[in-house]
Design a protein around this motif. Structure first.
Motif, PDB file in Angstrom:
ATOM      1  N   GLN A 132     -32.181  52.023  56.920  1.00  0.00           N
ATOM      2  CA  GLN A 132     -32.450  50.648  56.581  1.00  0.00           C
ATOM      3  C   GLN A 132     -31.386  49.748  56.530  1.00  0.00           C
ATOM      4  OE1 GLN A 132     -35.254  49.296  56.231  1.00  0.00           O
ATOM      5  NE2 GLN A 132     -36.723  50.649  55.864  1.00  0.00           N
TER       6      GLN A 132
ATOM      7  N   GLU B 224     -33.828  57.924  57.414  1.00  0.00           N
ATOM      8  CA  GLU B 224     -33.151  57.340  55.998  1.00  0.00           C
ATOM      9  C   GLU B 224     -32.193  58.404  55.503  1.00  0.00           C
ATOM     10  OE1 GLU B 224     -34.401  54.583  54.991  1.00  0.00           O
ATOM     11  OE2 GLU B 224     -36.650  54.483  55.643  1.00  0.00           O
TER      12      GLU B 224
ATOM     13  N   TYR C 187     -36.872  42.164  64.037  1.00  0.00           N
ATOM     14  CA  TYR C 187     -37.037  43.094  62.888  1.00  0.00           C
ATOM     15  C   TYR C 187     -38.675  42.634  61.883  1.00  0.00           C
ATOM     16  CZ  TYR C 187     -35.032  46.014  59.526  1.00  0.00           C
ATOM     17  OH  TYR C 187     -34.548  47.155  58.591  1.00  0.00           O
ATOM     18  N   PHE C 188     -38.436  41.318  61.887  1.00  0.00           N
ATOM     19  CA  PHE C 188     -39.623  40.924  60.859  1.00  0.00           C
ATOM     20  C   PHE C 188     -40.639  40.259  62.082  1.00  0.00           C
ATOM     21  CE2 PHE C 188     -35.886  40.474  58.494  1.00  0.00           C
ATOM     22  CZ  PHE C 188     -36.260  41.479  57.506  1.00  0.00           C
TER      23      PHE C 188
ATOM     24  N   LEU D 102     -30.212  57.272  52.151  1.00  0.00           N
ATOM     25  CA  LEU D 102     -31.117  56.787  51.095  1.00  0.00           C
ATOM     26  C   LEU D 102     -30.806  57.709  49.782  1.00  0.00           C
ATOM     27  CD1 LEU D 102     -33.533  55.026  50.181  1.00  0.00           C
ATOM     28  CD2 LEU D 102     -35.030  57.060  50.895  1.00  0.00           C
ATOM     29  N   GLY D 103     -30.412  56.787  48.557  1.00  0.00           N
ATOM     30  CA  GLY D 103     -30.073  57.457  47.489  1.00  0.00           C
ATOM     31  C   GLY D 103     -28.903  58.414  47.406  1.00  0.00           C
ATOM     32  N   LEU D 104     -27.902  58.048  48.472  1.00  0.00           N
ATOM     33  CA  LEU D 104     -26.529  58.683  48.059  1.00  0.00           C
ATOM     34  C   LEU D 104     -25.503  57.663  47.908  1.00  0.00           C
ATOM     35  CD1 LEU D 104     -26.460  60.771  51.630  1.00  0.00           C
ATOM     36  CD2 LEU D 104     -27.229  61.540  49.468  1.00  0.00           C
TER      37      LEU D 104
ATOM     38  N   SER E   3     -26.536  46.920  58.804  1.00  0.00           N
ATOM     39  CA  SER E   3     -24.995  46.895  59.132  1.00  0.00           C
ATOM     40  C   SER E   3     -24.248  48.295  59.123  1.00  0.00           C
ATOM     41  CB  SER E   3     -24.216  46.200  58.325  1.00  0.00           C
ATOM     42  OG  SER E   3     -24.807  46.530  56.932  1.00  0.00           O
TER      43      SER E   3
ATOM     44  N   GLY F 127     -35.951  49.091  61.738  1.00  0.00           N
ATOM     45  CA  GLY F 127     -37.180  48.408  61.572  1.00  0.00           C
ATOM     46  C   GLY F 127     -37.504  48.334  60.130  1.00  0.00           C
ATOM     47  N   ALA F 128     -38.505  47.155  59.974  1.00  0.00           N
ATOM     48  CA  ALA F 128     -38.999  47.284  58.747  1.00  0.00           C
ATOM     49  C   ALA F 128     -40.038  48.215  58.064  1.00  0.00           C
ATOM     50  CB  ALA F 128     -39.581  45.830  58.688  1.00  0.00           C
ATOM     51  N   ASN F 129     -40.051  48.126  56.964  1.00  0.00           N
ATOM     52  CA  ASN F 129     -40.995  49.073  56.188  1.00  0.00           C
ATOM     53  C   ASN F 129     -42.260  49.146  56.866  1.00  0.00           C
ATOM     54  OD1 ASN F 129     -42.710  49.986  54.067  1.00  0.00           O
ATOM     55  ND2 ASN F 129     -42.475  48.167  52.809  1.00  0.00           N
ATOM     56  N   GLY F 130     -42.760  50.533  57.049  1.00  0.00           N
ATOM     57  CA  GLY F 130     -43.956  50.604  57.797  1.00  0.00           C
ATOM     58  C   GLY F 130     -43.923  50.391  59.211  1.00  0.00           C
ATOM     59  N   ALA F 131     -42.764  50.383  59.847  1.00  0.00           N
ATOM     60  CA  ALA F 131     -42.615  49.909  61.224  1.00  0.00           C
ATOM     61  C   ALA F 131     -43.311  51.118  62.323  1.00  0.00           C
ATOM     62  CB  ALA F 131     -41.301  49.269  61.802  1.00  0.00           C
TER      63      ALA F 131
ATOM     64  N   GLU G 239     -37.574  62.322  55.732  1.00  0.00           N
ATOM     65  CA  GLU G 239     -37.557  61.505  54.641  1.00  0.00           C
ATOM     66  C   GLU G 239     -38.028  62.194  53.567  1.00  0.00           C
ATOM     67  OE1 GLU G 239     -39.471  56.852  55.157  1.00  0.00           O
ATOM     68  OE2 GLU G 239     -40.677  58.647  55.409  1.00  0.00           O
TER      69      GLU G 239
END
Ligand SMILES: Nc1ncnc2c1ncn2[C@@H]1O[C@H](COP(=O)(O)OP(=O)(O)OP(=O)(O)O)[C@@H](O)[C@H]1O
Ligand SMILES: Nc1ncnc2c1ncn2[C@@H]1O[C@H](COP(=O)(O)OP(=O)(O)OP(=O)(O)O)[C@@H](O)[C@H]1O
Ligand SMILES: [Mg+2]
Ligand SMILES: [Mg+2]
Lengths: 357, 243, 265, 408, 290
Positions: free
Chosen positions: B198, B166, B236-237, B169-171, B201, B43-47, B92
């Motif tokens: 996020q 997430e 998604y959007f 993230l950052g890996l 795929s 889902g999008a940012n803030g979902a 997160e």
């Protein structure tokens, strides 16, 4: 007070600005602020005329009120905006008082000595800042307390200041009516000035910088904020502000003694007032001082019970009304008397507000 | 390990509604995670993905709805009791104990641990670099290193349901690959995984089922193979994509 | 190795830095030209963020020199370097939580770029617009989700009017369309002559944008050149992409139930 | 003519308002522990209950009690408030310079008659800006009754003389109003009477360790000990003195051990420490308001509260006697100048014995006659009792017990 | 010789400061509660001690056997209710809440137990001492307090850094929410931490009650600042640092007193400032980058 007016500008930026940005405006003040500006002018005028309207008992009380208001506003500036929590602001209260004493005992009129002592406090704030500038949070708070204690210990060794005994303030007019009126006007002027300085400071670019530093110092540095010099400026303003309060204190008490002048109770009162009223808002200390005064005037006769009530009020508000009484009022009615924030309009309906109403 | 009815969900989320103050972040979200399942939430940012994860872990109190673990209602349990019951969250932004050493972080993760295969040694074996850095303070680890420690900290509690918010993230790709390669084996050991990612795929590659979250509601759910890209993008959007 | 487009904007000469036993920069040297678009990859903990710290002035090198726009800046603090034109984002966003998004950006415009009043408002609005934050302008930054926080990081760095923009994992956690959007933004920034150094683990974002890719590992650059070339280097594949090591990783997992263990081998 | 309203017309009503400022709370609250009881006694006395007749008119008397909270700032503020808001005709204040001095300063400034007590007159005089060494300044509105350093010496020295010592006095005076008064006023007097002084130094109130001061006293072989500290500081000092083997033959303390609770806190170490007593059941005094004797007042207090009597009962009581004396001598009780000048000439005998404000060492100062007492093991309900051992200054008080060395 | 004595007496005095600062060090240094009511709580402990001795007639020195557990329970309850509520709302709130608590305690004590002073009577121990040479006399009471301080502080330091519970306390102090999702009941853990802190506060209160006398207001008036100083000199979060801080402060004061009684407190304060100029993080902590 012209800067109180709405200060709106279209974002007519460089040509590369896309159309969406060109349509928005950044606004400084909202309507309640304009009304507040008018109210402030009116209130100050009435207050200035007060000695002709009411007996000196009232003005005398207001002297204490304004002195506390100045101190609380300064503590709020320091802790609420710059994130510097100090329990040693009494250092400057005492230095301000003794500054006036020093000048008055050399023949200066105490009223003229007030601005000089204030300036002296700002100057003395420099070495103090050098000492505490590297310290944060708990270290800063306690070190300030120790500095106040050092000031007290040193002053109480000086015989010409009356040592630990204390001494009266020479050079005040003998006529009690004139004395209370003069003291009142001096205090009123200082209070208006102090609040004005705080307001203008926060409305200026410094205001944003302060909040940024308080929220994240490293982040602030990375966007070009001169952290040290900004904090120093605020520290010196607060030093001067507490100094002026101390100067007014000795003029109204006409007597000074080191343990009282450098008492940690001053800081306790500042903290109490600010947090009760609402820390981090200009209005907070004003509301807080009013509450403190009302409590004191109505309950002080009950002795220990008064203090117990005071303590309970402090705890209750700290826990149930985090943002203080002003926070409650502002949330309830959506008002803001002193607008120092920025507002983008129209900000478009942000997605994240969905479902909120 | 006790034998379970495969069809019985290990985690059951029913009609969850969560508010942040006035803002409703989740609207009646329901999902059920079977034992051994890997479900992805995209889902999008803030979902509201993180809100969902945190509510399952017990950090938010829902205004309505319930969370069931093995059929038992855990909605009223505090987060630490849910850990003991078998829900572990990798939050997160990692949230390590900054002043504790790497090893101490893992030890704290064992506080309410259930019996199971994951021990400190196993975590050290999983992340080769960790053992020799174990007395370094968590604040001084790089972002990726911290993520690995956060996963380790959740694993040593030997949860039945692992919530990964997430994850990648950052890996660095090497670590991401390593962790995703690990997932099937975690599942084999009886774990069920709920995954927020996020990178759609990536998420769809490992997930056995996907839920798409939009503005606090599940708008699409299904087996990754059955979902089309268009479907996903629509879900998604929604309509309100910020320009 | 492509030649820098313009004169050197940033030069690192033999910069060293270590935290205890961890060496994050071992006689590092690097030049970035004005308007360059450089990507940095590397394994976790390689020292990428620390490198940004060294460039932006949050960390002091133990040896070596840093020159920016022809002036040595090694002794300057972060504030001064920002005002000279180095803008950075933080990997873990550091918003000013008590301020609105607009105010966050305004600070950067007024302090970093030195604009005042009306021009600063206009510039802030423009930056917000460019980073897609216009709709969130009046929201306190502490209420933002992670991705908006990352956008705010970019917005704030951009608002300081940098000549060199340091982006630290700003695409992490973005969806593909959002990555594409970000790539467009970064390209746009670069097109205006701002040099960009971008640390990223999301490779496709990076390869779609940068002209030059560096791979940092063990305190030195083990690769420097066109993205495709660098990613093809065996050292890089080994430490960063992990393609060669994947097989052996399978053995690194914990010994689970006996039977499963055997299955895996 | 300025148009300023000023403090407004002083009350021309039929009620006289008396302000009473005392530290009911805070660190000095011990001093005021008997004040509520004294007030109840005063309010029952005929004058305060039925009113006072002045110039053919009967005025009711209202007492406005204010708590200084042991804080000088607060003391000054409530004084100003009483004067300006409550329009009091007269202010009474008691218990240590921290309360009395700021109150006196405010009264002098705003022209309100004021009587203080339980503060050495030198501390009070100096606090108002006078020079106690050359006490020529006359304060128009402020008066005090207590005693001074001369009386301290007059009480202590006879006791020192009766114990055989090497005449070396260890002096422990802090850097506070009382301590400084002793340092600058008392030490010269001691020297004048043939004793040698070893000054322990102007330490700060609240010091927690006195070993170096004690070492100093020991190395000078001091056999006499004199002080004027805060109670907890003395407690610490005296315990440490005993640990460190500093055992003066005679200890005469001022300002501490006035109250029984401090003696209990010190325990057996308190036995035979000598101090001054300005009031006690042994005083042959009677109330000028009711005729009640000192012994009766003390007994009434013990019965009412269950606590051991305290010296400040008498002095607080006398404040109201003095007020009555002055008011009875004026034609208009609301005329502050007249009341003030009446105060300067009050001369009467009451709960604290004879007090003459016109004959003191300085204008407006009346001197009481204290006696020397020692704390002895109690024989009744209370663990320690104050017994008169020396009556050099006040021969009317009977000796109750022999003077014994503090440390034999 | 008198200097040697000054230093020895300073170390002994430092023991009292360190013991007094111990609870503060846990609350302030580890749990981030700026406890302005610390001194008043110590006084409450002394009052409880007094009551316990009066009722049970246990020897005063053994009063701690009852008072310390009682106070630990009080600490646990207070943490679970008032202090945790304050802590959840930020450090500044703890400042105001504990300030309120301090005011309530002081005046409550005064209301119900009068302003009278008391002391915990320990018979002859209060004046017993032994001598080393002709110049140095050491009081048993001071020595006992110092030994207790050393044992308690070093013991707690070991507990915090090496035991599982200590680790949990530090974890919760770092991030309560993360602790929860790691299976730690942070309220309980902090309750335990507060119980320990309050136990040491009780020890300090009893020690002070024997050392000097107490009344409702003395807790804030006298020792609170010294205790804060000891904690800061030693470095927040380090208990052995607090021990060292307390002792150094005591020695500095005694050296000042040796020069002149008026410099005793001043010397301590100046020493404190000097330490912070040279080592802004306190003497024991490592230098850290945020
Ligand atoms: N503590 C909070 N207080 C107020 N609002 C919050 C809070 N936490 C989240 N929100 C809001 O709730 C909504 C959902 O947030 P959430 O973090 O669950 O989203 P998300 O899907 O995880 O987003 P992201 O991908 O950015 O992590 C957002 O609008 C966010 O601003
Ligand atoms: N302040 C510090 N003190 C000690 N060690 C540190 C400090 N900051 C970073 N380190 C260490 O330096 C190494 C490099 O950290 P850095 O954050 O630069 O890595 P990175 O390349 O950005 O990694 P990632 O991709 O995970 O963000 C890490 O091992 C980290 O533990
Ligand atoms: Mg999220
Ligand atoms: Mg990094």
């Amino acid at each position: 007070m012209s800067s109180l007016g709405p200060d709106t500008t279209a974002a007519a930026g460089p040509p590369s600005v896309p159309p969406a940005a060109a349509q928005v405006r950044v606004t400084r003040a909202r309507r309640s602020t304009l009304a507040a500006a008018a109210a402030v002018v009116l209130i100050v005028a009435v207050l200035a005329y007060l000695p002709y309207l009411v007996y000196s008992g009232t003005t005398n009380l207001l002297v204490n009120f304004f002195t506390l208001l100045i101190m609380a506003s300064m503590w709020n500036l320091l802790a609420g905006y710059a994130g510097l929590v100090s329990v040693g602001q009494q250092a400057f209260v005492g230095l301000g008082a003794y500054g006036v004493l020093l000048l008055a005992s050399h023949g200066t009129s105490p009223f003229l000595a007030i601005p000089v002592a204030t300036a002296a406090c700002a100057v003395l704030g420099l070495p103090v800042w050098w000492l505490v500038s590297r310290l944060r949070s708990g270290y800063f708070a306690i070190t300030m307390w120790v500095i106040a204690s050092v000031c007290e210990l040193i002053i109480s060794q000086i015989p010409s200041f009356g040592g630990g005994t204390g001494t009266g303030l020479p050079g005040l007019p003998g006529n009690p009516t004139l004395l209370t009126a003069d003291t009142y006007w001096a205090t009123l002027a200082c209070a208006v000035l102090a609040l004005g300085v705080v307001y203008l400071l926060l409305r200026s670019r410094i205001g944003l910088v302060l909040t940024a530093v308080r929220d994240d110092e490293t982040g602030a540095r990375s966007v070009g904020v001169r952290v040290a010099s900004t904090q120093r400026l605020v520290f010196l303003v607060a030093a001067a502000g507490c100094g002026v309060a101390g100067a007014l204190y000795i003029v109204s008490q006409q007597f000074v003694e080191p343990t009282a002048a450098f008492s940690v109770l001053w800081s306790a009162k500042m903290i109490f007032i600010t947090v009760i009223g609402g820390i981090g808002t200009i209005e907070g200390p004003i509301i807080g001082t009013i509450i403190y005064f009302v409590l004191q005037q109505t309950l002080a006769q009950y002795g220990t019970w008064y203090f117990i009530a005071l303590g309970l009020v402090a705890m209750a508000i700290a826990i149930w009304a985090r943002r203080g009484i002003w926070g409650l009022i502002a949330d309830r009615f959506g008002i803001r008397l002193f607008g120092v924030g920025y507002w983008l309009s129209p900000a478009g309906p942000p997605d994240r507000d969905r479902g909120s109403r | 390990m006790t034998q379970r009815n495969e069809s019985a969900p290990v985690l059951d989320v029913r009609d969850l509604t969560v508010h942040h103050g006035q803002l409703r972040a989740l609207h009646g979200v329901s999902l059920s995670l079977p034992a051994g399942g890997v479900h992805a939430i995209i889902g999008a940012n803030g979902a509201g993905k993180s809100t969902l994860m945190r509510t399952i872990a017990g950090l938010h109190r829902p205004t309505a709805g319930s969370v069931l673990l093995d059929g038992a209602d855990v909605t009223a349990l505090r987060p630490e009791r849910r850990v003991a019951a078998g829900i572990a969250l990798v939050p997160e932004a990692r949230r390590l104990f900054a002043s504790l050493t790497l090893e101490e972080n893992l030890l704290v993760g064992q506080t309410s641990a259930r019996p199971g295969p994951w021990t400190l040694d196993e975590v050290y074996a999983l992340f080769g670099w960790m053992r020799e850095r174990r007395s370094q303070r968590a604040a001084q680890l790089s972002g990726g290193e911290q993520q690995a420690v956060a996963i380790g900290r959740a694993l040593v509690a030997n949860p039945r349901v692992l919530l990964l918010d997430e994850l990648s993230l950052g890996l660095a790709p090497v670590v991401v690959r390593q962790i995703y390669d690990l997932l099937p084996r975690l599942v084999d050991s009886g774990l069920s995984v709920l995954l927020v990612e996020q990178d759609v795929s990536q998420a769809l590659r490992v997930a056995s089922y996907a839920h798409c979250l939009l503005e606090g509601r599940i708008t699409l759910a299904g087996h990754p193979a059955e979902l089309t890209t268009q479907q996903i993008e629509a879900a998604y959007f929604g309509v309100g994509v910020s320009a | 190795m492509p030649e820098p487009a313009g004169p050197d904007l940033l030069r690192l000469d033999g910069v060293c830095k270590s935290f205890g036993k961890v060496v994050v920069a071992d006689r590092l040297s690097l030049t970035v030209g004005a308007g360059d678009l450089v990507g940095i990859v590397g394994p976790n903990g390689a020292g990428k963020s620390s490198l940004f710290g060294l460039i932006a002035g949050d960390l002091r090198p133990s040896a070596g020199q840093i020159v920016f726009a022809g002036r040595p800046v090694t002794r300057l603090d972060a504030t001064a370097r920002c005002r000279m034109g180095i803008g950075r984002t933080f990997q873990v966003p550091r918003p000013f939580g008590g301020m609105t998004v607009l105010e966050n950006v305004l600070v950067a415009v007024q302090q970093g770029a030195g604009l005042r009043r009306r021009p600063s408002y206009a510039a802030a609005a423009a930056v917000l617009d460019r980073t897609g934050l216009l709709g969130d302008a009046n929201i306190p930054a502490e209420r933002l989700g992670l991705l908006s926080r990352k956008r705010l990081e970019v917005a704030r760095a951009l608002a300081t009017g940098p000549d060199l923009l340091l982006l630290d994992e700003v695409a992490g956690g973005l969806t593909d369309p959002e990555v594409a959007e970000l790539v467009t933004i970064v390209r746009g920034i670069s097109a205006q002559g701002v040099a960009v150094v971008w640390i990223e683990h999301v490779l496709h974002a990076l390869t779609a944008t940068v002209h030059r890719l560096l791979c940092l590992a063990g305190g030195t650059f083990i690769g420097d050149g066109a993205p495709a070339e660098v990613l093809a280097l065996p050292e890089v594949r080994e430490v960063f992409l992990g393609t060669e090591v994947t097989a052996s990783l399978h053995q690194a997992g914990p010994r689970l139930a006996d039977g499963q263990d055997r299955e895996d081998r | 003519g300025s148009g300023l309203k000023g403090s407004g017309p002083s009350g021309s009503t039929g009620t006289i308002t008396i302000g009473f400022i005392t530290p009911l709370t805070g660190s000095l609250a011990g001093f005021a522990s008997g004040d509520k009881f004294v007030l109840s006694q005063i309010r029952q006395s005929p004058v305060y209950k039925n009113g006072i007749k002045i110039g053919g008119k009967t005025y009711k008397i209202a007492i406005n009690v204010q708590d200084s909270q042991s804080d000088p700032t607060r003391a000054g503020q409530v004084a100003q408030q009483l004067i300006l808001n409550d329009k009091v005709d007269l202010i009474l204040t008691t218990s240590a310079p921290e309360t009395t001095n700021p109150v006196a300063v405010a009264c002098e400034k705003f022209g309100t008659p004021c009587v203080s007590t339980v503060v050495p007159w030198e501390s009070w005089y100096g606090g108002l800006g006078g020079n106690p060494v050359k006490p020529t300044t006359k304060f128009e509105y402020c008066t005090t009754f207590f005693f001074g350093l001369e009386q301290f010496l007059g009480t202590f020295e006879p006791m020192w003389n009766r114990i055989h010592t090497n005449k070396v006095v260890a002096c422990m005076y802090p850097n506070d109003p009382d301590g400084n008064a002793f340092r600058f006023g008392f030490e010269p007097l001691i020297k004048g009477s043939g004793y040698t002084v070893v000054d322990g130094g102007a330490y700060q109130d609240g010091t927690t360790d006195y070993t170096s001061m004690i070492a100093d006293f020991k190395s000078h072989h001091c056999e006499v000990y004199s002080n004027a500290p805060l109670p907890p500081d003395f407690n610490t000092f005296w315990k440490q003195a005993s640990q460190q083997g500093f055992k003066p033959k005679i200890a005469t303390v001022a300002k501490v051990l006035l109250f029984p609770s401090d003696t209990v806190a010190l325990g057996p170490l308190v036995v035979n420490i000598a101090t001054d007593s300005w009031w006690g059941p042994y005083m042959p005094n009677h109330s000028s308001l009711t005729g009640q004797s000192a012994a009766e007042l003390a007994t009434a207090y013990q019965q009412k509260t269950g606590n051991q009597w305290v010296q400040s009962l008498g002095s607080s009581y006398s404040l109201f006697e003095v007020a009555k004396e002055a008011l009875a001598a004026v034609s208009d009780p609301h005329d502050k100048k007249e009341v003030a000048s009446a105060l300067q000439t009050v001369n009467y005998t009451g709960m604290c014995g004879p007090l003459n404000f016109a004959a003191g060492p300085a204008p407006g100062v009346a001197i009481m006659a204290p006696v020397g007492v020692q704390w002895k093991k109690g024989t009744g309900k209370y663990p320690f009792e104050m017994k008169v051992v020396d009556n050099s200054l006040n021969k009317k008080v009977p000796i109750e017990a022999p003077l014994e060395p503090t440390n034999a | 010789m008198s200097w040697v004595n000054a230093i020895i007496q300073g170390i002994l005095l430092g023991g009292l400061y360190a013991l007094f600062a111990c609870g503060l060090s846990l609350m302030f240094g580890v749990m981030k509660v700026v406890n302005l009511a610390h001194g008043d709580l110590a006084v409450v402990a002394a009052y409880i001690g007094l009551g316990v001795i009066a009722i049970t007639h246990v020897p005063a020195v053994w009063a701690f056997v009852i008072v310390v557990p009682v106070f630990a329970v009080i600490g646990y309850v207070l943490q679970r209710t008032l202090l945790q509520a304050a802590l959840d709302r930020g450090v500044l709130t703890t400042l105001l809440v504990t300030f309120g608590l301090s005011v309530v305690i002081e005046n409550g004590l005064q209301q119900f137990f009068s302003a009278n002073s008391h002391s915990i009577n320990i018979g002859s121990l209060v004046s017993d001492s032994f001598s080393i040479g002709s110049q140095i006399t050491i009081a048993y009471l001071d020595l006992v307090i110092l030994v207790v301080a050393v044992v308690v502080l070093l013991g707690l330091q070991y507990f915090l850094s090496a035991s599982a519970s200590g680790r949990l306390i530090r974890a919760v102090a770092d991030d309560p929410e993360a602790a929860q999702i790691s299976g730690v009941s942070y309220r309980h853990v902090f309750g335990i931490a507060a119980a320990i802190a309050f136990g040491t506060v009780a020890l300090a209160g009893l020690a002070f009650g024997m050392y000097s006398q107490f009344d409702p207001t003395i807790g804030t008036d006298q020792l609170l600042l010294f205790a804060f100083e000891a904690v800061v000199i030693g470095g927040l979060g380090s208990l052995w640092g607090t021990l060292a801080g307390g002792i150094l402060l005591g020695v500095a004061q005694q050296i000042g007193a040796q020069i002149g009684a008026q410099y005793e407190l001043l010397a301590g304060q100046l020493f404190f400032l000097a330490v912070l100029v040279l080592r802004p993080q306190g003497i024991t902590s490592r230098k850290e980058t945020a």
